[in-house]
Design a protein around this motif. Structure first.
Motif, PDB file in Angstrom:
ATOM      1  N   VAL A 527       0.743  -1.160   0.006  1.00 38.44           N
ATOM      2  CA  VAL A 527       0.040   0.046   0.094  1.00 38.44           C
ATOM      3  C   VAL A 527       0.888   1.073  -0.006  1.00 38.44           C
ATOM      4  O   VAL A 527       1.687   1.513   0.974  1.00 38.44           O
ATOM      5  CB  VAL A 527      -0.966  -0.105   1.338  1.00 38.44           C
ATOM      6  N   TRP A 528       0.813   2.102  -0.995  1.00 32.89           N
ATOM      7  CA  TRP A 528       1.389   3.339  -0.836  1.00 32.89           C
ATOM      8  C   TRP A 528       0.874   4.206   0.085  1.00 32.89           C
ATOM      9  O   TRP A 528      -0.292   4.486  -0.282  1.00 32.89           O
ATOM     10  CB  TRP A 528       1.779   3.899  -2.345  1.00 32.89           C
ATOM     11  N   PRO A 529       1.608   5.118   0.694  1.00 34.42           N
ATOM     12  CA  PRO A 529       1.098   6.225   1.470  1.00 34.42           C
ATOM     13  C   PRO A 529      -0.024   7.147   0.348  1.00 34.42           C
ATOM     14  O   PRO A 529       0.494   7.204  -0.894  1.00 34.42           O
ATOM     15  CB  PRO A 529       2.383   6.981   1.699  1.00 34.42           C
ATOM     16  N   ILE A 570       4.491  17.683  -9.147  1.00 37.00           N
ATOM     17  CA  ILE A 570       4.785  17.189  -7.752  1.00 37.00           C
ATOM     18  C   ILE A 570       5.799  17.613  -7.032  1.00 37.00           C
ATOM     19  O   ILE A 570       6.677  18.385  -7.355  1.00 37.00           O
ATOM     20  CB  ILE A 570       4.859  15.326  -7.936  1.00 37.00           C
ATOM     21  N   ASN A 571       5.733  17.405  -5.706  1.00 33.27           N
ATOM     22  CA  ASN A 571       6.980  17.756  -4.966  1.00 33.27           C
ATOM     23  C   ASN A 571       7.890  17.240  -4.672  1.00 33.27           C
ATOM     24  O   ASN A 571       7.979  15.877  -5.150  1.00 33.27           O
ATOM     25  CB  ASN A 571       6.208  18.453  -3.394  1.00 33.27           C
ATOM     26  N   LYS A 572       9.116  17.623  -3.986  1.00 35.80           N
ATOM     27  CA  LYS A 572      10.406  16.690  -4.173  1.00 35.80           C
ATOM     28  C   LYS A 572      10.131  15.487  -3.275  1.00 35.80           C
ATOM     29  O   LYS A 572      10.765  14.429  -3.735  1.00 35.80           O
ATOM     30  CB  LYS A 572      11.248  17.911  -3.341  1.00 35.80           C
ATOM     31  N   THR A 573       9.452  15.695  -2.124  1.00 42.10           N
ATOM     32  CA  THR A 573       9.369  14.241  -1.586  1.00 42.10           C
ATOM     33  C   THR A 573       8.800  13.279  -2.154  1.00 42.10           C
ATOM     34  O   THR A 573       9.160  12.158  -2.134  1.00 42.10           O
ATOM     35  CB  THR A 573       8.459  14.863  -0.070  1.00 42.10           C
ATOM     36  N   PHE A 574       7.652  13.550  -2.885  1.00 43.61           N
ATOM     37  CA  PHE A 574       6.879  12.713  -3.747  1.00 43.61           C
ATOM     38  C   PHE A 574       8.075  12.093  -4.825  1.00 43.61           C
ATOM     39  O   PHE A 574       8.291  10.729  -4.896  1.00 43.61           O
ATOM     40  CB  PHE A 574       5.765  13.362  -4.508  1.00 43.61           C
ATOM     41  N   ALA A 575       8.832  12.742  -5.479  1.00 43.58           N
ATOM     42  CA  ALA A 575       9.557  12.667  -6.496  1.00 43.58           C
ATOM     43  C   ALA A 575      10.910  11.721  -5.949  1.00 43.58           C
ATOM     44  O   ALA A 575      11.234  10.594  -6.396  1.00 43.58           O
ATOM     45  CB  ALA A 575      10.309  13.735  -7.178  1.00 43.58           C
ATOM     46  N   LEU A 577      10.897   9.995  -3.218  1.00 46.88           N
ATOM     47  CA  LEU A 577      10.105   8.704  -2.825  1.00 46.88           C
ATOM     48  C   LEU A 577      10.160   7.683  -3.745  1.00 46.88           C
ATOM     49  O   LEU A 577      10.389   6.554  -3.885  1.00 46.88           O
ATOM     50  CB  LEU A 577       9.059   8.963  -2.123  1.00 46.88           C
ATOM     51  N   TYR A 578       9.620   8.107  -5.187  1.00 41.89           N
ATOM     52  CA  TYR A 578       9.168   7.096  -6.251  1.00 41.89           C
ATOM     53  C   TYR A 578      10.243   6.840  -7.261  1.00 41.89           C
ATOM     54  O   TYR A 578      10.133   6.042  -8.064  1.00 41.89           O
ATOM     55  CB  TYR A 578       7.688   7.141  -6.601  1.00 41.89           C
ATOM     56  N   ALA A 617       7.118  17.383   5.068  1.00 42.72           N
ATOM     57  CA  ALA A 617       6.320  17.499   4.052  1.00 42.72           C
ATOM     58  C   ALA A 617       5.830  15.931   3.481  1.00 42.72           C
ATOM     59  O   ALA A 617       6.602  15.240   3.990  1.00 42.72           O
ATOM     60  CB  ALA A 617       6.887  18.017   3.108  1.00 42.72           C
ATOM     61  N   ARG A 618       4.654  15.648   3.261  1.00 44.04           N
ATOM     62  CA  ARG A 618       4.577  14.534   2.506  1.00 44.04           C
ATOM     63  C   ARG A 618       4.301  14.521   1.069  1.00 44.04           C
ATOM     64  O   ARG A 618       4.360  15.676   0.658  1.00 44.04           O
ATOM     65  CB  ARG A 618       3.102  13.950   3.010  1.00 44.04           C
ATOM     66  N   PRO A 619       4.274  13.470   0.239  1.00 45.43           N
ATOM     67  CA  PRO A 619       3.851  13.440  -1.262  1.00 45.43           C
ATOM     68  C   PRO A 619       3.092  14.445  -1.620  1.00 45.43           C
ATOM     69  O   PRO A 619       1.659  14.100  -0.866  1.00 45.43           O
ATOM     70  CB  PRO A 619       3.964  11.872  -1.511  1.00 45.43           C
ATOM     71  N   ALA A 620       3.115  15.189  -2.513  1.00 46.98           N
ATOM     72  CA  ALA A 620       1.920  15.960  -2.810  1.00 46.98           C
ATOM     73  C   ALA A 620       2.013  16.103  -4.534  1.00 46.98           C
ATOM     74  O   ALA A 620       3.238  16.239  -5.023  1.00 46.98           O
ATOM     75  CB  ALA A 620       2.144  17.527  -2.222  1.00 46.98           C
ATOM     76  N   ALA A 621       0.662  16.253  -4.934  1.00 56.01           N
ATOM     77  CA  ALA A 621       0.557  16.688  -6.217  1.00 56.01           C
ATOM     78  C   ALA A 621      -0.338  17.751  -6.565  1.00 56.01           C
ATOM     79  O   ALA A 621      -1.382  17.892  -5.880  1.00 56.01           O
ATOM     80  CB  ALA A 621      -0.365  15.305  -7.123  1.00 56.01           C
TER      81      ALA A 621
END
Lengths: 811, 253, 225
Positions: A527-529, A570-575, A577-578, A617-621
């Motif tokens: 499960v992805w966050p 997308i934000n840096k955290t998202f990028a 992470l994946y 910060a969390r992943p954001a789009a």
């Protein structure tokens, strides 16, 4: 008897007039102790200890979901989930679902936003609220086409209907639709506290669909059946979760699906509980400091009046009479302190509510409470009486009279009382240190938060919110057209540099969704966050000055409408992470959203603290608002450099009226204020702790000054001897200062020990600073040392002015 | 024995005439000229000392007597630089000391004056040794020399064995002997004693007088206020005060 | 023969000292008749002030028998002793011991305030006393505004205001000039003529001459008794 009392009061008043410093300090110390304690206790009492005004509120619980594997905790529920819960559970007398919303009231001078709770009819019975006028709405009214009824809170009744008794049956234009008022709630009864009115919740057919299980937007409350405990309810809901897992395995299996049960109280005050208890603890320390201050003063004063006691006793005063006289003095002081303290408490309670009211649930329930007032006054009185009487009892014993009389002018203090006074000062210093450490840690936390890079530039930006009523903006095209029109007009205003809309401003809360990445199928047990998604106009990120790192920001001007290409930033955290390799650009992802499509990542921006400055910060789009149109719009307008954002307000509102005269812009505020408010509770904590610490520091300084001053008076003869033997003034000064510093050092050591013990409790409330922050501890110790030297300095200088001839002649 | 041949020099000229320069015995160690001390209250001006002329030579033992309130203690306080005069001159060892700053007065007291009080005035929190040592520490004397001096002084008064005791553990007579040791430890120019036997019974009083006699024989200059005629007779000279004036100055030997 | 106002038998006082006891008073036998003016004399440290404190019941830590106005002080409880003291004893101190924060009139009123008297009665007594000592013009002054002699006059007036049988005076002129001292002694003489029993401690032969009888103390013993 009355005569004697009158005389005692007269002498007391005069002797207090003759030592105004003593009287002032004693009364102030008492007043501070009583006032601060009563005020803080009243707030704690109102918020924490007074149950909400519902019937049997202890039976009301909040029910939330958890998806453990996705790290989702205490989340809202979707309509199908609520229905499952309502039908499958057995622990509840009733359950209810609600969501917050805003409806615009028109037909008056200006459109107004009303904070609205959209709730199932069971809401009122579940919480235990019943209207004073009319009725709650019924199941029959929670049906498409019949849902235009409203229940008002007392506030709304007062503000919009001037408490008109004939309000029932009247019509309100809400979002352009006529609603009929069917009921009014009693004063003080509202839930959530911000609610102004209630309308029925009617789920749409779409929302009822099984594939809408992920659309979680409902808060759910339940009323436990009599005798059913929260633990029993948890067991019951564990069974419900299991049954759901079996019924819809694709969604609930292996994701750690469960329900959580939280008491209403915990839900409402859980956030502030720690802070309030902390304040109560701090203020208790202040009371301690105040009482020991008064005790100290009284001991010093009574000891200094040993001669008077001796003379009176020699002239025939019985012990009872002496006690009565000194009791009178103590009582007069305590009474004065009490009255002043009461005023301080009255004022302090209001000030405290004003200061933290925003952050405090049930702030309206806070009243100055008589009980803490009585309690603290009692404590202070007892202190006064206890320490005021000791010396009178002691001085009245006749055994040492002849000695006392021959020793002449100066009173003598027993070693016991001297040690007690020194002990009290040590305690005061320790208390002051503990509070200063607390204040220091909170201040550092607050400053650390202020220094956090939020990822955007709030200065120069004005924000406001509005809601598009679905009646007039039924579909995406209408909403997009509105945005286009409004943004275009605003952009062309003189003084506006950039403008944008979003569904949620930074620090404003959460709106998340699960998602898929193209070419990366999720393993069955993976499960992805969830990703935090924002529907923004292309200008929004520019308006906030969010820095692009790769690619570009959203393109176009938001006017392309539904035909524009899908794109996402997308934000840096998202990028990271994946796509840790840095190849995020050009990839495609898809939100679990009914109209969502595969969308290409066109840009990567710096992290914005969307949830709060203290939350990483969390992943954001960021999606184009045109693609994900929502009725909830937040507007961000950046003034041209040098211009005040507030000055734009009138022009913005004029443009809004020009677009749609029935819409109201609400919650208008500079973005900087939103940032400040997001950390205001920390600021308040730091401020209050600082206030209390300052008080304690002042009391400690007075204590040191008093003890040293008294000891100088007592040791006048010794100083005289030393000076007769050739001690220079510097010598005498050093001697006296040394005494003050020794006491302070002891207090500092004791306080450091206490602080080390207590700092652990603070750990959870701190940000960016360790509970055992060496600099804070060292700085506080240094500050106390400096204050102590200054406090000892004045009386020490008096010691150097001792006239040895007079001191020695006084034998 | 009870000769009354020498009236004290009543004027500075007399003093100068009598003395020649140099530090030999007989030089005027204390020279008071027209010394006056006035206390003022709301409506009364009290002359505690009126126009005092007095010369004390090295090696003299002067008893200052007079009824209560006659100004004896005030005179002693002025001599000891504990108090200042309203008018007049005071030369100590040839140096004017009335207009010294407080710091300089402390220095003079420390170096040149030893005090013995009626109520001993030992500091209760310090041991016997530390009490005697106190004036020496104010002088900044090295520890080794202090120790030597303190021990010598305590031996002189027969209290060496009590060096570690606290004053409260001693009888009045013993405390006064410690006070004498403290007064002489720094080898002062003059010893000032204010009713040194006043708080003692006759036996202990005699012992303290004996001690002073020995110090005097050893060359000490002593000014002593006393009530007791018998004690005054032990001194070499008796100055009688009444209402702040010297009414008689009687020299023996 | 009239019974003595004060009668001491074998009164002794001592305190422990390392290795024994230090005696302050030894085997004091003393009778004082009503109307006497007695002077206690002796060198410093002889025990005069201690004896005066015992007579005035300020000091209760002693052994022996003490009859005052026919009552056995040595057998009394503190409360009864206080009562007897209030009724029979007036004290005059060398240092005056006036209360600094009270006016002259209020200082005079203090002993009365410890008795059950109506306000009117108290004011009358204070007024009488101010008249008698010519202090009317100074009744609202504070002690610090008076000369030593005037302060002692107030001290005496205060001692007399409750109409005691015995006036105890501890070096009442010790802090005064000879002229003021003489005035105070004349006041005592007048009081004694009017019937007040007076016991004074003094160093001064001149002061002693105002009394009827001198009692010598030395090292705690009565001399020539």
């Amino acid at each position: 008897m009355m005569d004697a009392l009158r005389r005692d009061v007269r002498y007391t008043l005069r002797s207090l007039r003759q030592s105004p410093g003593f009287a002032l300090v004693a009364v102030l110390a008492l007043a501070l102790g009583i006032g601060a304690n009563s005020a803080v206790f009243s707030v704690v009492n109102g918020v924490l200890l007074t149950p909400p005004p519902f019937s049997e509120p202890e039976r009301v619980v909040h029910l939330q979901g958890n998806v453990a594997q996705a790290g989702l905790k205490d989340i809202s529920l979707s309509v199908p989930e609520y229905v499952d819960l309502a039908t499958l559970s057995r622990a509840f007398e009733s359950v209810a679902a609600y969501r917050g919303g805003n409806l615009t009231l028109t037909g008056r001078d200006t459109p107004q936003q009303l904070a609205t709770v959209v709730a199932t009819p069971s809401f009122f019975a579940t919480l235990g609220m019943s209207p004073v006028l009319g009725r709650a709405f019924t199941e029959a009214e929670a049906v498409q086409g019949r849902e235009r009824v409203v229940v008002l809170t007392d506030t709304a009744w007062r503000v919009h209907f001037a408490r008109d008794a004939q309000v029932l049956g009247q019509t309100m234009q809400l979002d352009g639709e006529p609603y009929t008022v069917v009921g009014v709630l009693p004063a003080g009864v509202a839930y959530p506290a911000w609610a102004e009115m209630y309308v029925p919740f009617v789920p749409t057919e779409t929302q009822r669909q099984d594939d809408q299980r992920g659309a979680r937007f409902l808060s759910v409350v339940g009323r436990l059946k009599p005798g059913v405990t929260q633990d029993a309810a948890r067991t019951d809901l564990a069974r419900v979760a299991l049954e759901m897992e079996e019924a819809v395995p694709s969604r609930y299996r292996k994701v750690g699906w469960s329900f959580s049960v939280t008491s209403l109280d915990e839900k409402v005050v859980g956030n502030v509980r720690g802070t309030l208890w902390l304040l109560l603890g701090a203020v208790g320390f202040v009371l301690l400091a105040a009482c020991s201050s008064v005790a100290n003063l009284l001991l010093a004063r009574m000891a200094a009046r040993g001669r008077e006691v001796s003379i009176r006793a020699a002239l025939g005063a019985s012990r009872g009479r002496l006690v009565a006289q000194f009791l009178t003095e103590s009582l007069v002081l305590s009474l004065a302190g009490g009255v002043l303290g009461m005023l301080l408490a009255l004022w302090g309670t209001d000030a405290l509510v004003a200061l933290v009211g925003e952050a405090l649930p049930r702030a309206s329930q806070v009243r100055l409470d008589a009980r803490p007032l009585v309690f603290t006054m009692g404590v202070s009185l007892l202190t006064g009486v206890l320490f005021g009487l000791g010396p009178a009892l002691h001085g009245g014993s006749r055994e040492d009279l002849s000695v006392a009389m021959r020793e002449g002018s100066r009173g003598t203090e027993g070693h016991g009382s001297g040690r007690m006074r020194a002990g009290l000062v040590v305690g005061q210093v320790a208390v002051a240190l503990v509070l200063l450490v607390g204040a220091g840690l909170f201040t550092k936390s607050f400053l650390a938060l202020r220094a956090v890079d939020a990822g955007f530039t709030p200065e120069g930006v004005l924000t406001g919110k509005l809601v598009l009523p679905s009646a007039r903006y039924p579909d995406a095209a209408h909403k997009v057209a509105f945005q286009r029109e409004l943004l275009g007009r605003l952009q062309s205003l003189p003084g506006v540099e950039a403008v944008g809309v979003t569904n949620l401003l930074p620090l404003g809360g959460r709106s998340d969704s699960s998602f898929d990445i193209e070419g990366r199928p999720q393993a069955p047990d993976e499960v992805w966050p969830a990703v935090e998604f924002r529907a923004v106009s292309p200008g929004y990120l520019r308006t906030l000055r969010v820095t692009p790192r790769q690619g570009h920001l959203l393109e176009g001007d938001g006017t392309e409408g539904p035909d524009a290409p899908w794109q996402v930033v997308i934000n840096k955290t998202f990028a990271d992470l994946y796509w840790p390799q840095g190849d995020a650009l050009g990839q495609r992802l898809k939100l679990h959203w009914d109209t969502a499509q595969w969308t290409t990542v066109v840009g990567i921006v710096d992290d914005v603290r969307e949830w709060g400055l203290d939350t990483p910060a969390r992943p954001a789009a960021y999606y184009p608002a045109a693609k994900v149109p929502t009725p909830f719009l937040a507007l961000a307008v950046r003034a041209k450099s040098g211009g005040s954002p507030e000055a734009l307000r009138t022009a913005i509102e004029a443009e809004l009226r020009a677009v749609d005269g029935n819409l109201a812009l609400y919650a208008v505020a500079p973005l900087t204020r939103l940032v400040d408010e997001s950390i205001s509770s920390r600021q308040v904590s730091a401020l209050l702790m600082g206030l209390f610490a300052g008080t304690a520091l002042l009391l400690a300084a007075l204590g040191i000054s008093g003890v040293i001053g008294y000891s100088v008076a007592q040791r006048t003869r010794e100083m005289g001897i030393r000076m007769a033997l050739g001690a220079s003034r510097t010598r005498v000064l050093t001697l006296v200062l040394g005494q003050g510093l020794r006491l302070t050092a002891l207090g500092v050591v004791l306080g450091l020990g206490l602080s080390l013990g207590l700092a652990r409790l603070l750990d959870a409330m701190l940000y960016g600073v360790a509970a055992y922050d060496g600099w804070t501890f060292a700085g506080v110790a240094l500050l106390l040392g400096t204050v102590a030297v200054l406090a000892a300095w004045l009386p020490a200088r008096r010691a150097t002015r001792v006239d040895p001839a007079i001191a020695l002649r006084a034998e | 024995m009870m000769t009354n041949d020498t009236k004290a020099a009543a004027s500075p000229e007399g003093a100068v005439a009598q003395e020649d320069a140099g530090a030999e015995p007989g030089k005027a160690l204390i020279h008071l000229d027209g010394l006056t001390k006035v206390f003022e209250t709301e409506d009364v001006e009290t002359h505690a000392l009126s126009n005092i002329h007095l010369n004390v030579r090295k090696g003299e033992w002067v008893a200052i007597v007079g009824p209560s309130g006659s100004g004896k203690s005030t005179l002693l306080a002025v001599l000891g630089l504990l108090d200042t005069a309203t008018r007049g001159a005071y030369l100590l060892d040839g140096r004017s000391v009335l207009d010294l700053s407080a710091t300089d007065r402390a220095l003079v007291r420390n170096r040149h004056i030893g005090f013995i009080f009626q109520s001993f005035n030992l500091i209760g929190d310090l041991t016997v040794f530390e009490n005697v040592e106190l004036p020496l520490t104010y002088r900044g004397m090295p520890a080794a020399e202090r120790k030597q001096r303190v021990e010598r002084a305590l031996e002189k008064v027969g209290m060496a064995h009590r060096a570690r005791h606290m004053p409260g553990q001693l009888s009045g007579g013993q405390q006064q002997r410690v006070a004498v040791a403290r007064a002489v430890a720094g080898d002062p120019l003059i010893l000032l004693a204010d009713e040194p036997t006043g708080n003692l019974d006759s036996k202990n009083g005699e012992a303290v007088m004996q001690l002073l006699t020995e110090l005097h024989k050893g060359g000490a200059t002593i000014c002593m206020v006393t009530h007791d005629p018998a004690h005054a007779r032990v001194a070499t000279r008796t100055v009688s005060l009444f209402d702040g004036r010297i009414v008689q100055d009687e020299q023996r030997r | 023969m009239p019974s003595p106002l004060i009668s001491l038998r074998n009164v002794e006082k001592s305190y422990p000292l390392a290795g024994g006891r230090a005696w302050v008073l030894r085997r004091i036998d003393l009778d004082i008749q009503p109307g006497e003016f007695v002077t206690l004399m002796g060198p410093s440290g002889a025990g005069k002030s201690t004896l005066l404190s015992i007579l005035g019941m300020l000091d209760v830590d002693w052994t022996g028998e003490y009859l005052l106005d026919g009552q056995a002080v040595h057998a009394m409880k503190p409360k009864a002793r206080g009562e007897l003291s209030r009724r029979t004893i007036g004290f005059v101190f060398q240092q005056y011991h006036l209360l600094d924060n009270l006016t002259v009139a209020e200082n005079l009123e203090v002993p009365l305030s410890y008795r059950d008297l109506k306000r009117g009665e108290r004011e009358a007594l204070v007024g009488d006393m101010l008249d008698r000592f010519q202090l009317v013009g100074k009744k609202d002054l504070f002690p610090s505004q008076l000369s030593g002699g005037q302060q002692q006059l107030v001290g005496i007036a205060r001692a007399l205001i409750a109409n005691p049988k015995v006036l105890l005076a501890d070096e009442p002129t010790g802090n005064l000039h000879s002229q003021q001292a003489k005035q105070i002694m004349e006041v005592f003489q007048g009081l004694n003529r009017d019937g007040t029993t007076i016991i004074q401690v003094t160093h001064s032969e001149a002061n002693a001459a105002y009394g009827h009888r001198v009692i010598q103390l030395a090292d705690g013993w009565l001399q020539g008794a």
